[in-house]
Design a protein around this motif. Structure first.
Motif, PDB file in Angstrom:
ATOM      1  N   ARG A 130      -3.561  -5.783   7.224  1.00  0.00           N
ATOM      2  CA  ARG A 130      -3.266  -7.327   6.818  1.00  0.00           C
ATOM      3  C   ARG A 130      -3.419  -7.476   5.094  1.00  0.00           C
ATOM      4  O   ARG A 130      -4.329  -6.554   4.748  1.00  0.00           O
ATOM      5  CB  ARG A 130      -4.865  -8.292   7.067  1.00  0.00           C
ATOM      6  CG  ARG A 130      -4.988  -8.112   8.833  1.00  0.00           C
ATOM      7  CD  ARG A 130      -6.784  -8.334   8.474  1.00  0.00           C
ATOM      8  NE  ARG A 130      -6.575 -10.426   8.339  1.00  0.00           N
ATOM      9  CZ  ARG A 130      -6.254 -11.482   8.777  1.00  0.00           C
ATOM     10  NH1 ARG A 130      -5.275 -11.415  10.005  1.00  0.00           N
ATOM     11  NH2 ARG A 130      -6.075 -12.365   8.109  1.00  0.00           N
ATOM     12  N   ILE A 131      -3.023  -8.650   4.806  1.00  0.00           N
ATOM     13  CA  ILE A 131      -2.815  -8.684   3.619  1.00  0.00           C
ATOM     14  C   ILE A 131      -4.280  -8.845   2.267  1.00  0.00           C
ATOM     15  O   ILE A 131      -3.847  -7.582   1.059  1.00  0.00           O
ATOM     16  CB  ILE A 131      -1.655  -9.123   2.364  1.00  0.00           C
ATOM     17  CG1 ILE A 131      -0.585  -9.043   3.261  1.00  0.00           C
ATOM     18  CG2 ILE A 131      -2.103  -9.790   1.427  1.00  0.00           C
ATOM     19  CD1 ILE A 131       0.491 -10.423   3.262  1.00  0.00           C
ATOM     20  N   ASP A 132      -4.869  -9.111   3.147  1.00  0.00           N
ATOM     21  CA  ASP A 132      -6.566  -9.423   2.680  1.00  0.00           C
ATOM     22  C   ASP A 132      -7.204  -7.887   2.452  1.00  0.00           C
ATOM     23  O   ASP A 132      -8.055  -8.374   1.939  1.00  0.00           O
ATOM     24  CB  ASP A 132      -7.197 -10.685   3.095  1.00  0.00           C
ATOM     25  CG  ASP A 132      -7.279 -10.549   4.742  1.00  0.00           C
ATOM     26  OD1 ASP A 132      -7.319  -9.693   5.301  1.00  0.00           O
ATOM     27  OD2 ASP A 132      -7.686 -11.727   5.138  1.00  0.00           O
ATOM     28  N   ARG A 133      -7.144  -7.300   2.756  1.00  0.00           N
ATOM     29  CA  ARG A 133      -7.657  -6.676   3.282  1.00  0.00           C
ATOM     30  C   ARG A 133      -7.245  -4.877   2.067  1.00  0.00           C
ATOM     31  O   ARG A 133      -7.847  -3.763   1.375  1.00  0.00           O
ATOM     32  CB  ARG A 133      -7.736  -5.347   4.569  1.00  0.00           C
ATOM     33  CG  ARG A 133      -8.221  -5.924   5.214  1.00  0.00           C
ATOM     34  CD  ARG A 133      -9.189  -5.838   5.954  1.00  0.00           C
ATOM     35  NE  ARG A 133      -9.854  -6.543   6.913  1.00  0.00           N
ATOM     36  CZ  ARG A 133      -9.583  -6.691   8.570  1.00  0.00           C
ATOM     37  NH1 ARG A 133      -8.905  -5.671   8.764  1.00  0.00           N
ATOM     38  NH2 ARG A 133     -10.307  -7.616   9.062  1.00  0.00           N
ATOM     39  N   LEU A 134      -5.892  -5.285   1.367  1.00  0.00           N
ATOM     40  CA  LEU A 134      -5.288  -4.451   0.057  1.00  0.00           C
ATOM     41  C   LEU A 134      -5.836  -4.992  -1.128  1.00  0.00           C
ATOM     42  O   LEU A 134      -6.426  -5.904  -1.586  1.00  0.00           O
ATOM     43  CB  LEU A 134      -4.538  -5.360   0.147  1.00  0.00           C
ATOM     44  CG  LEU A 134      -3.211  -5.009   1.102  1.00  0.00           C
ATOM     45  CD1 LEU A 134      -1.302  -4.963   0.944  1.00  0.00           C
ATOM     46  CD2 LEU A 134      -2.944  -3.480   2.353  1.00  0.00           C
ATOM     47  N   SER A 135      -5.886  -3.357  -2.060  1.00  0.00           N
ATOM     48  CA  SER A 135      -5.850  -3.651  -3.417  1.00  0.00           C
ATOM     49  C   SER A 135      -5.498  -4.872  -3.870  1.00  0.00           C
ATOM     50  O   SER A 135      -3.875  -4.608  -3.399  1.00  0.00           O
ATOM     51  CB  SER A 135      -6.252  -2.351  -3.963  1.00  0.00           C
ATOM     52  OG  SER A 135      -5.306  -1.777  -4.327  1.00  0.00           O
ATOM     53  N   GLY A 136      -5.385  -4.889  -5.513  1.00  0.00           N
ATOM     54  CA  GLY A 136      -4.556  -5.816  -5.800  1.00  0.00           C
ATOM     55  C   GLY A 136      -3.164  -5.035  -6.400  1.00  0.00           C
ATOM     56  O   GLY A 136      -1.988  -5.851  -6.223  1.00  0.00           O
ATOM     57  N   GLY A 137      -3.980  -3.822  -6.862  1.00  0.00           N
ATOM     58  CA  GLY A 137      -2.053  -2.768  -7.011  1.00  0.00           C
ATOM     59  C   GLY A 137      -1.364  -3.108  -5.502  1.00  0.00           C
ATOM     60  O   GLY A 137      -0.025  -3.236  -5.227  1.00  0.00           O
ATOM     61  N   GLU A 138      -1.573  -2.576  -4.600  1.00  0.00           N
ATOM     62  CA  GLU A 138      -1.215  -2.831  -2.949  1.00  0.00           C
ATOM     63  C   GLU A 138      -0.715  -3.993  -3.321  1.00  0.00           C
ATOM     64  O   GLU A 138       0.857  -4.406  -2.805  1.00  0.00           O
ATOM     65  CB  GLU A 138      -2.268  -2.467  -1.987  1.00  0.00           C
ATOM     66  CG  GLU A 138      -2.362  -1.366  -2.459  1.00  0.00           C
ATOM     67  CD  GLU A 138      -3.258  -0.984  -0.707  1.00  0.00           C
ATOM     68  OE1 GLU A 138      -3.531   0.304  -0.687  1.00  0.00           O
ATOM     69  OE2 GLU A 138      -4.177  -1.261  -0.930  1.00  0.00           O
ATOM     70  N   ARG A 139      -1.161  -5.362  -2.915  1.00  0.00           N
ATOM     71  CA  ARG A 139      -0.693  -7.189  -2.914  1.00  0.00           C
ATOM     72  C   ARG A 139       0.517  -6.667  -4.068  1.00  0.00           C
ATOM     73  O   ARG A 139       1.435  -7.373  -3.711  1.00  0.00           O
ATOM     74  CB  ARG A 139      -1.932  -7.478  -3.553  1.00  0.00           C
ATOM     75  CG  ARG A 139      -2.894  -7.909  -1.852  1.00  0.00           C
ATOM     76  CD  ARG A 139      -3.737  -9.231  -2.247  1.00  0.00           C
ATOM     77  NE  ARG A 139      -4.504  -8.786  -3.425  1.00  0.00           N
ATOM     78  CZ  ARG A 139      -5.770  -8.820  -2.650  1.00  0.00           C
ATOM     79  NH1 ARG A 139      -6.097  -8.968  -2.075  1.00  0.00           N
ATOM     80  NH2 ARG A 139      -6.133  -8.692  -4.042  1.00  0.00           N
ATOM     81  N   GLU A 140       0.209  -6.506  -5.225  1.00  0.00           N
ATOM     82  CA  GLU A 140       1.615  -6.079  -5.990  1.00  0.00           C
ATOM     83  C   GLU A 140       2.693  -5.761  -5.283  1.00  0.00           C
ATOM     84  O   GLU A 140       4.058  -6.548  -5.640  1.00  0.00           O
ATOM     85  CB  GLU A 140       1.041  -6.078  -7.585  1.00  0.00           C
ATOM     86  CG  GLU A 140       2.523  -5.924  -8.432  1.00  0.00           C
ATOM     87  CD  GLU A 140       2.201  -7.755  -8.674  1.00  0.00           C
ATOM     88  OE1 GLU A 140       1.805  -8.358  -8.695  1.00  0.00           O
ATOM     89  OE2 GLU A 140       3.903  -8.145  -9.335  1.00  0.00           O
TER      90      GLU A 140
END
Ligand SMILES: Nc1ncnc2c1ncn2[C@@H]1O[C@H](COP(=O)(O)OP(=O)(O)OP(=O)(O)O)[C@@H](O)[C@H]1O
Length: 245
Positions: A130-140
Motif C-alpha cells: 500500500r502506498i500509504d504505508r511507504l516512506s516519503g522517499g519510497e513514495r517519491e
C-alpha cells in the motif's frame, strides 16, 4: 529533444514565463533553479502541454506540443511537486500500471512495464504494498516509476527532494543518476542542489520568468550565489554502490 522558442505564459496580470528559449538534448541532465515564483514550474509544464504558452512554441522531437499532446505526454514524463496528490491507486503496482493501462496496452506489456519501472527505482517485488504505508522517499520513487512506465525520453521532476530525509534524498538522486546513465534525459526543478550540482551537466537559472544564466554546473556556483540560491559545498556524488536504498 525539447526546444522552447520565445515562450510567454501569463496568469492574468502576472507574466510567469517571459520570453524563454532553450534546448534540452536527449540524454541531458539539467537542473532548473531560481527563487520562488521565478517561473520554473510553469516553464516545465509547457514541455508536455500541461500549461499552454500564450505565445511561443515548445517542440518535442520537432513536433509542436499542441499538435500532438499524446505524443508529448509520452515523450516527456512529469513527476509533480506533491506526489501524494497524484497517486491514483492504493497499491504500488496498480498506481504504476495506471498510465500504461490508459495507453490501451496488453496486460503482458503493462506487467512488463510495471516490473521494469519498479526495478529502475529499486522497488522490485513491492507491487502489492500500500502506498500509504511507504516512506516519503519510497513514495517519491513510486511517482518516478509511474512516469517511467510510460517509457518517456525525458523525465521532468518538480522539487523531487522536498521533505525527504538524507537517505531518501540520496536514494532518489541515485535513481536519477542511474536513469540518466541509461539514456533518459533528466530535468530537475529544485531548491535543494545538494548532490544535484555534481550530477547535472547543465544548470539553468531563472529569475522573474526569464533565463538568468545557463551554464555547466561548475560555473553555476558563482551565478547561483548571485541569484541568492543556496550553493552547497562540493561533495562526492552519491554512487549506486554506496547509497542506501
Ligand atoms: N495557476 C496560477 N494562477 C495564477 N498565478 C500563478 C499560477 N501558477 C503560478 N502563478 C504565478 O506565476 C509566477 C511563477 O510561478 P511558478 O510556480 O511557475 O514559479 P516557481 O519558480 O516554480 O515557484 P516555486 O519555486 O515557488 O514553485 C508566480 O508569480 C506565481 O504566483
Amino acid at each position: 529533444m525539447i526546444r522552447a522558442r520565445d515562450l510567454v505564459v501569463r496568469y492574468g496580470e502576472t507574466t510567469a514565463v517571459d520570453g524563454v528559449s532553450l534546448r534540452i538534448d536527449d540524454g541531458a541532465y539539467v537542473a532548473i533553479v531560481g527563487p520562488n515564483g521565478s517561473g520554473k514550474t510553469t516553464l516545465v509544464r509547457t514541455f508536455n502541454g500541461l500549461v499552454a504558452p500564450d505565445t511561443g512554441t515548445v517542440l518535442v522531437d520537432d513536433t509542436p506540443v499542441e499538435a500532438d499532446l499524446v505524443a508529448a505526454r509520452q515523450a516527456v514524463g512529469m513527476v509533480f511537486q506533491e506526489p501524494r496528490d497524484s497517486f491514483v491507486a492504493a497499491t504500488v503496482g496498480a498506481d504504476v500500471a495506471f498510465g500504461p493501462r490508459n495507453l490501451g496496452l496488453s496486460q503482458t506489456e503493462i506487467d512488463r512495464r510495471v516490473e521494469t519501472a519498479l526495478a529502475a527505482v529499486n522497488l522490485d517485488g513491492r507491487a502489492d504494498e500500500r502506498i500509504d504505508r511507504l516512506s516519503g522517499g519510497e513514495r517519491e520513487r513510486v511517482a518516478i516509476a509511474g512516469a517511467l512506465a510510460m517509457e518517456p525520453d525525458h523525465l521532468v521532476l518538480d522539487e523531487p527532494l522536498t521533505g525527504l530525509d538524507e537517505p531518501a534524498r540520496r536514494a532518489v538522486l541515485s535513481r536519477l543518476e542511474a536513469l540518466h546513465a541509461d539514456g533518459t534525459s533528466v530535468i530537475v526543478v529544485t531548491h535543494d542542489l545538494r548532490g544535484v550540482l555534481e550530477a547535472a551537466d547543465r544548470v539553468i537559472g531563472m529569475t522573474e520568468g526569464a533565463i538568468a544564466f545557463e551554464t555547466d554546473a561548475e560555473a553555476a556556483r558563482e551565478e547561483l550565489a548571485a541569484l541568492d540560491v543556496y550553493v552547497p559545498p562540493e561533495t562526492a556524488p552519491p554512487t549506486r554502490q554506496s547509497t542506501p536504498e
